[in-house]
Design a protein around this motif. Structure first.
Motif, PDB file in Angstrom:
ATOM      1  N   ARG A 150       0.829  -1.209   0.000  1.00 51.10           N
ATOM      2  CA  ARG A 150       0.000   0.000   0.000  1.00 51.10           C
ATOM      3  C   ARG A 150       0.859   1.254   0.000  1.00 51.10           C
ATOM      4  O   ARG A 150       0.577   2.217  -0.708  1.00 51.10           O
ATOM      5  CB  ARG A 150      -0.932  -0.004   1.214  1.00 51.10           C
ATOM      6  CG  ARG A 150      -1.828   1.232   1.300  1.00 51.10           C
ATOM      7  CD  ARG A 150      -2.814   1.268   0.137  1.00 51.10           C
ATOM      8  NE  ARG A 150      -3.936   0.390   0.351  1.00 51.10           N
ATOM      9  CZ  ARG A 150      -4.825   0.078  -0.589  1.00 51.10           C
ATOM     10  NH1 ARG A 150      -4.689   0.546  -1.814  1.00 51.10           N
ATOM     11  NH2 ARG A 150      -5.843  -0.727  -0.319  1.00 51.10           N
ATOM     12  N   GLU A 151       1.934   1.233   0.775  1.00 51.35           N
ATOM     13  CA  GLU A 151       2.830   2.392   0.807  1.00 51.35           C
ATOM     14  C   GLU A 151       3.487   2.618  -0.547  1.00 51.35           C
ATOM     15  O   GLU A 151       3.681   3.754  -0.978  1.00 51.35           O
ATOM     16  CB  GLU A 151       3.882   2.204   1.906  1.00 51.35           C
ATOM     17  CG  GLU A 151       3.322   2.365   3.309  1.00 51.35           C
ATOM     18  CD  GLU A 151       4.302   1.976   4.396  1.00 51.35           C
ATOM     19  OE1 GLU A 151       4.073   2.354   5.561  1.00 51.35           O
ATOM     20  OE2 GLU A 151       5.302   1.281   4.089  1.00 51.35           O
ATOM     21  N   VAL A 155       3.364   6.020  -2.560  1.00 54.22           N
ATOM     22  CA  VAL A 155       4.597   6.695  -2.981  1.00 54.22           C
ATOM     23  C   VAL A 155       4.537   7.046  -4.465  1.00 54.22           C
ATOM     24  O   VAL A 155       4.896   8.151  -4.884  1.00 54.22           O
ATOM     25  CB  VAL A 155       5.838   5.819  -2.696  1.00 54.22           C
ATOM     26  CG1 VAL A 155       7.043   6.329  -3.485  1.00 54.22           C
ATOM     27  CG2 VAL A 155       6.167   5.837  -1.212  1.00 54.22           C
ATOM     28  N   ALA A 156       4.089   6.084  -5.269  1.00 49.22           N
ATOM     29  CA  ALA A 156       4.003   6.322  -6.718  1.00 49.22           C
ATOM     30  C   ALA A 156       3.099   7.504  -7.023  1.00 49.22           C
ATOM     31  O   ALA A 156       3.413   8.335  -7.885  1.00 49.22           O
ATOM     32  CB  ALA A 156       3.491   5.065  -7.420  1.00 49.22           C
ATOM     33  N   ARG A 157       2.002   7.607  -6.314  1.00 45.70           N
ATOM     34  CA  ARG A 157       1.044   8.690  -6.571  1.00 45.70           C
ATOM     35  C   ARG A 157       1.528  10.030  -6.022  1.00 45.70           C
ATOM     36  O   ARG A 157       1.284  11.076  -6.613  1.00 45.70           O
ATOM     37  CB  ARG A 157      -0.329   8.304  -6.014  1.00 45.70           C
ATOM     38  CG  ARG A 157      -1.008   7.246  -6.876  1.00 45.70           C
ATOM     39  CD  ARG A 157      -2.140   6.529  -6.168  1.00 45.70           C
ATOM     40  NE  ARG A 157      -2.854   5.630  -7.073  1.00 45.70           N
ATOM     41  CZ  ARG A 157      -2.417   4.436  -7.439  1.00 45.70           C
ATOM     42  NH1 ARG A 157      -1.255   3.995  -6.972  1.00 45.70           N
ATOM     43  NH2 ARG A 157      -3.109   3.687  -8.275  1.00 45.70           N
ATOM     44  N   VAL A 158       2.212   9.995  -4.887  1.00 45.83           N
ATOM     45  CA  VAL A 158       2.803  11.229  -4.357  1.00 45.83           C
ATOM     46  C   VAL A 158       3.817  11.769  -5.355  1.00 45.83           C
ATOM     47  O   VAL A 158       3.876  12.973  -5.633  1.00 45.83           O
ATOM     48  CB  VAL A 158       3.474  10.973  -2.989  1.00 45.83           C
ATOM     49  CG1 VAL A 158       4.337  12.175  -2.581  1.00 45.83           C
ATOM     50  CG2 VAL A 158       2.423  10.719  -1.915  1.00 45.83           C
ATOM     51  N   ALA A 159       4.633  10.875  -5.919  1.00 48.73           N
ATOM     52  CA  ALA A 159       5.654  11.285  -6.887  1.00 48.73           C
ATOM     53  C   ALA A 159       5.037  11.822  -8.174  1.00 48.73           C
ATOM     54  O   ALA A 159       5.680  12.585  -8.912  1.00 48.73           O
ATOM     55  CB  ALA A 159       6.578  10.111  -7.207  1.00 48.73           C
ATOM     56  N   ASN A 180      -2.060   9.161   7.129  1.00 45.05           N
ATOM     57  CA  ASN A 180      -1.282   8.322   8.041  1.00 45.05           C
ATOM     58  C   ASN A 180      -0.215   7.528   7.294  1.00 45.05           C
ATOM     59  O   ASN A 180       0.918   7.377   7.780  1.00 45.05           O
ATOM     60  CB  ASN A 180      -2.208   7.362   8.793  1.00 45.05           C
ATOM     61  CG  ASN A 180      -3.085   8.074   9.810  1.00 45.05           C
ATOM     62  OD1 ASN A 180      -2.758   9.167  10.264  1.00 45.05           O
ATOM     63  ND2 ASN A 180      -4.205   7.461  10.168  1.00 45.05           N
ATOM     64  N   HIS A 181      -0.574   7.013   6.125  1.00 46.00           N
ATOM     65  CA  HIS A 181       0.415   6.281   5.315  1.00 46.00           C
ATOM     66  C   HIS A 181       1.555   7.201   4.891  1.00 46.00           C
ATOM     67  O   HIS A 181       2.730   6.812   4.931  1.00 46.00           O
ATOM     68  CB  HIS A 181      -0.253   5.680   4.076  1.00 46.00           C
ATOM     69  CG  HIS A 181      -0.974   4.389   4.324  1.00 46.00           C
ATOM     70  ND1 HIS A 181      -0.363   3.286   4.881  1.00 46.00           N
ATOM     71  CD2 HIS A 181      -2.269   4.021   4.089  1.00 46.00           C
ATOM     72  CE1 HIS A 181      -1.233   2.293   4.969  1.00 46.00           C
ATOM     73  NE2 HIS A 181      -2.395   2.711   4.507  1.00 46.00           N
ATOM     74  N   VAL A 182       1.222   8.416   4.473  1.00 46.81           N
ATOM     75  CA  VAL A 182       2.246   9.371   4.047  1.00 46.81           C
ATOM     76  C   VAL A 182       3.192   9.679   5.212  1.00 46.81           C
ATOM     77  O   VAL A 182       4.416   9.750   5.038  1.00 46.81           O
ATOM     78  CB  VAL A 182       1.604  10.674   3.517  1.00 46.81           C
ATOM     79  CG1 VAL A 182       2.670  11.749   3.300  1.00 46.81           C
ATOM     80  CG2 VAL A 182       0.866  10.403   2.205  1.00 46.81           C
ATOM     81  N   ILE A 185       5.510   6.775   5.633  1.00 45.56           N
ATOM     82  CA  ILE A 185       6.518   6.760   4.568  1.00 45.56           C
ATOM     83  C   ILE A 185       7.601   7.795   4.845  1.00 45.56           C
ATOM     84  O   ILE A 185       8.802   7.533   4.674  1.00 45.56           O
ATOM     85  CB  ILE A 185       5.851   7.028   3.200  1.00 45.56           C
ATOM     86  CG1 ILE A 185       4.932   5.864   2.830  1.00 45.56           C
ATOM     87  CG2 ILE A 185       6.910   7.239   2.118  1.00 45.56           C
ATOM     88  CD1 ILE A 185       3.945   6.184   1.722  1.00 45.56           C
ATOM     89  N   GLN A 186       7.186   8.988   5.289  1.00 44.39           N
ATOM     90  CA  GLN A 186       8.158  10.038   5.604  1.00 44.39           C
ATOM     91  C   GLN A 186       9.148   9.547   6.663  1.00 44.39           C
ATOM     92  O   GLN A 186      10.352   9.788   6.550  1.00 44.39           O
ATOM     93  CB  GLN A 186       7.444  11.292   6.103  1.00 44.39           C
ATOM     94  CG  GLN A 186       6.772  12.102   5.009  1.00 44.39           C
ATOM     95  CD  GLN A 186       6.123  13.368   5.543  1.00 44.39           C
ATOM     96  OE1 GLN A 186       4.934  13.594   5.366  1.00 44.39           O
ATOM     97  NE2 GLN A 186       6.890  14.194   6.217  1.00 44.39           N
ATOM     98  N   ARG A 187       8.640   8.866   7.695  1.00 43.52           N
ATOM     99  CA  ARG A 187       9.526   8.355   8.751  1.00 43.52           C
ATOM    100  C   ARG A 187      10.492   7.310   8.206  1.00 43.52           C
ATOM    101  O   ARG A 187      11.684   7.321   8.518  1.00 43.52           O
ATOM    102  CB  ARG A 187       8.705   7.759   9.884  1.00 43.52           C
ATOM    103  CG  ARG A 187       7.963   8.788  10.740  1.00 43.52           C
ATOM    104  CD  ARG A 187       7.407   8.163  12.009  1.00 43.52           C
ATOM    105  NE  ARG A 187       6.407   7.133  11.725  1.00 43.52           N
ATOM    106  CZ  ARG A 187       5.108   7.376  11.586  1.00 43.52           C
ATOM    107  NH1 ARG A 187       4.651   8.607  11.691  1.00 43.52           N
ATOM    108  NH2 ARG A 187       4.258   6.387  11.349  1.00 43.52           N
ATOM    109  N   LYS A 188       9.980   6.412   7.373  1.00 38.91           N
ATOM    110  CA  LYS A 188      10.818   5.322   6.866  1.00 38.91           C
ATOM    111  C   LYS A 188      11.936   5.818   5.956  1.00 38.91           C
ATOM    112  O   LYS A 188      13.059   5.304   6.013  1.00 38.91           O
ATOM    113  CB  LYS A 188       9.946   4.310   6.109  1.00 38.91           C
ATOM    114  CG  LYS A 188       9.073   3.443   7.005  1.00 38.91           C
ATOM    115  CD  LYS A 188       8.320   2.394   6.177  1.00 38.91           C
ATOM    116  CE  LYS A 188       7.503   1.470   7.068  1.00 38.91           C
ATOM    117  NZ  LYS A 188       6.809   0.415   6.296  1.00 38.91           N
TER     118      LYS A 188
END
Length: 209
Positions: A150-151, A155-159, A180-182, A185-188
């Motif tokens: 899901r992440e 990520v693909a869509r954020v990009a 929440n997913h975003v 992802i930012q933390r990771k």
């Protein structure tokens, strides 16, 4: 809900012009002005606006320092400047700016940048976005970051420049779940904002610019 805005710019004419534009919007109101960065920081901490529009070059404390000082306070800082230098864009986004708009971009983009910031998104003037994309056309980096399926989709869509609302609609999720997913992802990946997520995705080859 009406968005409360503080305008920080050392030119009175610019502040007046922005106030006229923003006060004409039904969902926005200008609650304070500042002619320098130090005053902007102190006023923001007292008045607690939703958004600060900060010029880059101001007497004493500049717009980058305003962004850094207000990071983590819940106040969104949108940098609005004449100077779209790479180092300014990089520094502003690294310190958590919620947008980077050139003054010549016009009132419509200014208004949309404020609304994007309130939605948890980051809007950058198109001229700067194209330049950032070109700069990312470099040899790919390696990454050991492990994302869920899901992440990866998010990520693909954020990009691709999608907003949280657009991603939610495409993946049949709630905007809150996407947010929440975003954040996860930012933390990771160690990204300060959505633009940094996109840059990481391009650099590692997960998404083509």
């Amino acid at each position: 809900m009406v968005t409360r805005i503080l305008i920080a710019d050392d030119q009175e004419g610019i502040r007046s012009a922005f106030r006229l534009i923003l006060d004409a919007q039904p969902d926005m109101t200008v609650v304070a002005e500042a002619a320098d960065g130090r005053t902007a920081i102190d006023t923001a901490r007292t008045v607690k606006p939703d958004v600060v529009l900060a010029d880059i070059r101001m007497p004493g404390t500049d717009g980058i320092e305003v962004t850094r000082a207000l990071a983590g306070t819940g106040i969104h800082v949108v940098v609005v400047t004449t100077f779209g230098l790479d180092e300014y864009v990089d520094a502003a986004l690294r310190h958590g700016a919620a947008g980077f708009i050139l003054k010549r971009s016009g009132p419509t983009l200014l208004i949309e940048a404020i609304r994007a910031a309130m939605n948890g998104d980051v809007l950058i003037s198109p001229q700067l976005t194209v330049r950032l994309l070109r700069q990312r056309e470099q040899p790919r980096e390696t990454s050991t970051v492990v994302l869920t399926e899901r992440e990866d989709e998010i990520v693909a869509r954020v990009a691709q420049g999608r907003t949280n609302a657009e991603i939610a609609a495409e993946l049949f999720l709630s905007p809150g779940t996407v947010k929440n997913h975003v954040a996860s992802i930012q933390r990771k990946v160690g990204a300060g904002n959505r633009v940094a997520i996109a840059a990481w995705a391009w650099a590692t080859g997960r998404v083509e610019p």
